[in-house]
Motif scaffolding. Sequence first.
Motif, PDB file in Angstrom:
ATOM      1  N   GLU A 101      60.804  24.038  37.848  1.00 15.25           N
ATOM      2  CA  GLU A 101      60.945  22.748  36.831  1.00 15.25           C
ATOM      3  C   GLU A 101      62.412  22.407  36.666  1.00 15.25           C
ATOM      4  O   GLU A 101      63.321  22.939  37.120  1.00 15.25           O
ATOM      5  CB  GLU A 101      60.044  23.089  35.704  1.00 15.25           C
ATOM      6  CG  GLU A 101      58.782  23.145  35.873  1.00 15.25           C
ATOM      7  CD  GLU A 101      57.915  21.997  36.607  1.00 15.25           C
ATOM      8  OE1 GLU A 101      58.499  20.830  36.437  1.00 15.25           O
ATOM      9  OE2 GLU A 101      56.980  22.259  37.396  1.00 15.25           O
ATOM     10  N   PHE A 102      62.595  21.527  35.714  1.00 12.74           N
ATOM     11  CA  PHE A 102      64.079  21.147  35.062  1.00 12.74           C
ATOM     12  C   PHE A 102      64.645  22.278  34.549  1.00 12.74           C
ATOM     13  O   PHE A 102      63.944  23.108  33.766  1.00 12.74           O
ATOM     14  CB  PHE A 102      63.872  20.053  34.158  1.00 12.74           C
ATOM     15  CG  PHE A 102      63.911  18.675  34.800  1.00 12.74           C
ATOM     16  CD1 PHE A 102      64.465  17.910  35.302  1.00 12.74           C
ATOM     17  CD2 PHE A 102      62.564  18.165  34.627  1.00 12.74           C
ATOM     18  CE1 PHE A 102      64.662  16.836  36.065  1.00 12.74           C
ATOM     19  CE2 PHE A 102      62.327  16.967  34.969  1.00 12.74           C
ATOM     20  CZ  PHE A 102      63.150  16.136  35.722  1.00 12.74           C
ATOM     21  N   LYS A 121      64.026  22.117  40.074  1.00  9.69           N
ATOM     22  CA  LYS A 121      63.320  20.705  40.784  1.00  9.69           C
ATOM     23  C   LYS A 121      63.180  20.866  42.095  1.00  9.69           C
ATOM     24  O   LYS A 121      63.569  20.014  43.168  1.00  9.69           O
ATOM     25  CB  LYS A 121      63.771  19.684  40.395  1.00  9.69           C
ATOM     26  CG  LYS A 121      63.591  19.129  38.610  1.00  9.69           C
ATOM     27  CD  LYS A 121      62.192  19.299  38.199  1.00  9.69           C
ATOM     28  CE  LYS A 121      61.347  18.067  39.008  1.00  9.69           C
ATOM     29  NZ  LYS A 121      59.990  18.084  38.459  1.00  9.69           N
ATOM     30  N   GLU A 244      70.993  15.854  35.762  1.00  3.87           N
ATOM     31  CA  GLU A 244      69.621  15.735  35.179  1.00  3.87           C
ATOM     32  C   GLU A 244      68.688  16.849  35.540  1.00  3.87           C
ATOM     33  O   GLU A 244      67.714  17.139  34.607  1.00  3.87           O
ATOM     34  CB  GLU A 244      69.176  14.443  35.937  1.00  3.87           C
ATOM     35  CG  GLU A 244      69.820  13.252  35.279  1.00  3.87           C
ATOM     36  CD  GLU A 244      69.397  11.728  35.848  1.00  3.87           C
ATOM     37  OE1 GLU A 244      69.647  10.943  35.186  1.00  3.87           O
ATOM     38  OE2 GLU A 244      68.940  11.837  36.814  1.00  3.87           O
ATOM     39  N   ARG A 245      68.748  17.239  36.649  1.00  3.29           N
ATOM     40  CA  ARG A 245      67.793  18.505  36.973  1.00  3.29           C
ATOM     41  C   ARG A 245      68.105  19.787  36.381  1.00  3.29           C
ATOM     42  O   ARG A 245      67.043  20.457  36.042  1.00  3.29           O
ATOM     43  CB  ARG A 245      68.013  18.856  38.812  1.00  3.29           C
ATOM     44  CG  ARG A 245      67.311  17.655  39.586  1.00  3.29           C
ATOM     45  CD  ARG A 245      67.198  18.110  41.205  1.00  3.29           C
ATOM     46  NE  ARG A 245      68.459  17.902  41.683  1.00  3.29           N
ATOM     47  CZ  ARG A 245      68.888  17.301  42.467  1.00  3.29           C
ATOM     48  NH1 ARG A 245      68.290  15.946  42.511  1.00  3.29           N
ATOM     49  NH2 ARG A 245      69.865  16.944  42.701  1.00  3.29           N
ATOM     50  N   TYR A 247      69.525  20.025  33.242  1.00  2.00           N
ATOM     51  CA  TYR A 247      69.557  19.885  31.830  1.00  2.00           C
ATOM     52  C   TYR A 247      68.239  19.188  31.324  1.00  2.00           C
ATOM     53  O   TYR A 247      68.127  18.935  30.312  1.00  2.00           O
ATOM     54  CB  TYR A 247      70.698  19.388  31.290  1.00  2.00           C
ATOM     55  CG  TYR A 247      71.811  20.179  31.477  1.00  2.00           C
ATOM     56  CD1 TYR A 247      71.896  21.464  30.247  1.00  2.00           C
ATOM     57  CD2 TYR A 247      72.883  20.204  32.272  1.00  2.00           C
ATOM     58  CE1 TYR A 247      72.747  22.242  30.294  1.00  2.00           C
ATOM     59  CE2 TYR A 247      73.809  21.140  32.142  1.00  2.00           C
ATOM     60  CZ  TYR A 247      73.954  22.236  31.090  1.00  2.00           C
ATOM     61  OH  TYR A 247      75.037  23.168  31.047  1.00  2.00           O
ATOM     62  N   ASN A 248      67.449  18.463  32.330  1.00  2.00           N
ATOM     63  CA  ASN A 248      66.506  17.544  31.916  1.00  2.00           C
ATOM     64  C   ASN A 248      66.734  16.403  31.021  1.00  2.00           C
ATOM     65  O   ASN A 248      66.106  16.388  30.107  1.00  2.00           O
ATOM     66  CB  ASN A 248      64.970  18.560  31.245  1.00  2.00           C
ATOM     67  CG  ASN A 248      63.767  17.863  31.272  1.00  2.00           C
ATOM     68  OD1 ASN A 248      63.615  17.066  31.863  1.00  2.00           O
ATOM     69  ND2 ASN A 248      62.922  18.280  30.361  1.00  2.00           N
ATOM     70  N   THR A 250      68.283  12.257  31.044  1.00  2.00           N
ATOM     71  CA  THR A 250      68.307  11.171  31.950  1.00  2.00           C
ATOM     72  C   THR A 250      69.643  10.330  31.564  1.00  2.00           C
ATOM     73  O   THR A 250      70.015  10.149  30.434  1.00  2.00           O
ATOM     74  CB  THR A 250      67.054   9.988  31.630  1.00  2.00           C
ATOM     75  OG1 THR A 250      66.132  10.838  31.761  1.00  2.00           O
ATOM     76  CG2 THR A 250      67.303   8.932  32.546  1.00  2.00           C
ATOM     77  N   ASN A 291      66.725  11.864  24.663  1.00  2.00           N
ATOM     78  CA  ASN A 291      67.442  12.637  25.920  1.00  2.00           C
ATOM     79  C   ASN A 291      68.046  11.980  26.943  1.00  2.00           C
ATOM     80  O   ASN A 291      67.919  12.149  27.947  1.00  2.00           O
ATOM     81  CB  ASN A 291      65.695  13.187  26.511  1.00  2.00           C
ATOM     82  CG  ASN A 291      65.876  14.485  27.107  1.00  2.00           C
ATOM     83  OD1 ASN A 291      66.324  15.150  26.437  1.00  2.00           O
ATOM     84  ND2 ASN A 291      64.932  14.568  28.178  1.00  2.00           N
TER      85      ASN A 291
END
Length: 298
Positions: A101-102, A121, A244-245, A247-248, A250, A291
């Motif tokens: 996941e992120f 990811k 983004e991947r 730290y999750n 946008t 976020n």
Amino acid sequence: MNREELISKWLDNNLNPQELEAFKKLEDNDDLVKLNTSVQAFKAEDFNTSAELENVLSKIKSTKKQTTHWIKPLMRVAAILAVCFGLYYYTTTLDTTITTEFAQKTTIELPDASSVSLNAKSLLAFNKKDWKEEREVELNGEAFFKVAKGSKFHVITKSGTVTVYGTQFNVKQRDNYFEVICYEGLVGVTYNSHETKLNPGDRFLIIDGKLIAKEKENRTTPSWLNNESQFESLPFKEVIAEFERQYNVTFDVTNVDTNQLFTGGFPHDSLDIAIKNITLPLQLTHSKTNNTITLKRE
């Protein structure tokens, strides 16, 4: 009344007294009586049709109950065996799939003791059952491989296939981005039906369908294994996507040219430092709401 009619009525017990006297006067009367007596000894017992029918139906029901008694457990056993076989077939033929996941990384050991480190990811899939016949994995994302010596080892991605022989290499396959870096051994990259051989330090890079020439890689392992991402003259959109991947978050880059080239990097364990590392070199300002990080020119 003639002789035959008289005998027939006698056999049917249908003689009147006068006819009976006439029958007794027949020359073979004694023989006929003896013969009839002997025949009666062979007469079947009286047969009660209704009673016998009930008896037969009762036996059928009894047999059915006994049959059902052992059929039901047998059917249960058969059902259990069918389920077990189905589960065995399903689990032995199904691919093993690992996803991250992120902000997550993981390391997987393959059936031949090869190891794969999976970046955030990403997805890796392989089949244990067929491994001895064909060492093959499917990758969607980024992974670093340490391949044990043996038969050909294939990494299949949407963009191309990587074939190796006991080596260490990194594969990154993202949207419109396909990169293979060889760190040890020999790597063959098949893209658009053409194979390119990579020696240690060689890099194969495709961005938006175009082959990008790059200098040799000096590091011995990918930077992301050390919790940081490094970039050398890559479009800023690739930097943002990796950020983004990790730290999750946008990014809103409406007012930023994401095709400008970026050289630098950011750590994976400090959001504040990471943002500064990617904004200051390009003279960008940023603001964070929940976020979402908004980037603007100074």
